[in-house]
Design a protein around this motif. Sequence first.
Motif, PDB file in Angstrom:
ATOM      1  N   PHE A 165     -42.579  -1.763  27.602  1.00  0.00           N
ATOM      2  CA  PHE A 165     -42.545  -3.222  27.439  1.00  0.00           C
ATOM      3  C   PHE A 165     -43.585  -3.594  26.395  1.00  0.00           C
ATOM      4  CE2 PHE A 165     -44.905  -1.999  31.209  1.00  0.00           C
ATOM      5  CZ  PHE A 165     -46.132  -2.631  31.063  1.00  0.00           C
TER       6      PHE A 165
ATOM      7  N   ASP B 132     -46.882  -8.454  30.752  1.00  0.00           N
ATOM      8  CA  ASP B 132     -45.825  -7.971  31.640  1.00  0.00           C
ATOM      9  C   ASP B 132     -46.257  -6.775  32.494  1.00  0.00           C
ATOM     10  OD1 ASP B 132     -44.068  -9.901  30.677  1.00  0.00           O
ATOM     11  OD2 ASP B 132     -43.349  -8.597  29.072  1.00  0.00           O
TER      12      ASP B 132
ATOM     13  N   ASP C 266     -45.545  -6.999  36.177  1.00  0.00           N
ATOM     14  CA  ASP C 266     -44.165  -7.256  36.585  1.00  0.00           C
ATOM     15  C   ASP C 266     -43.598  -6.002  37.240  1.00  0.00           C
ATOM     16  OD1 ASP C 266     -41.470  -7.845  36.846  1.00  0.00           O
ATOM     17  OD2 ASP C 266     -41.344  -8.851  34.900  1.00  0.00           O
TER      18      ASP C 266
ATOM     19  N   HIS D 279     -41.144  -3.123  35.881  1.00  0.00           N
ATOM     20  CA  HIS D 279     -41.556  -2.026  35.009  1.00  0.00           C
ATOM     21  C   HIS D 279     -42.059  -0.808  35.768  1.00  0.00           C
ATOM     22  CE1 HIS D 279     -40.993  -4.617  31.631  1.00  0.00           C
ATOM     23  NE2 HIS D 279     -41.869  -5.480  32.085  1.00  0.00           N
TER      24      HIS D 279
END
Length: 103
Positions: free
Chosen positions: A16, A21, A24, A27
Amino acid sequence: MSMNTTSNFYEDMVSFPDFKDANDNIHYQQAPAGTWIVLSDVKGSTRAIEAGRYRDVNTIGAATIVAIQNAMPEKAFPYVFGGDGATALIPDENKADVERELD
């Protein structure tokens, strides 16, 4: 994302582009069955660092990653360098080679 094989699990991961991120859960995934966690820790590292031997400790800690790469020269693998050791995830098919290299 589901991993079907252990052979290329790291190469098959999707990266990513934005650090925001990193938290998140999309992932992250479980390590596939048939993988091994390799841990190393430099014995006496606290005393060595207190004695000013930080570079020596780091060099020995990084040697784990180098040894694994020597045992699996054509394969990428996830690892974390901790200064006085390292943690890596390797496929079962490379376990014996990695053990020999680290012995």
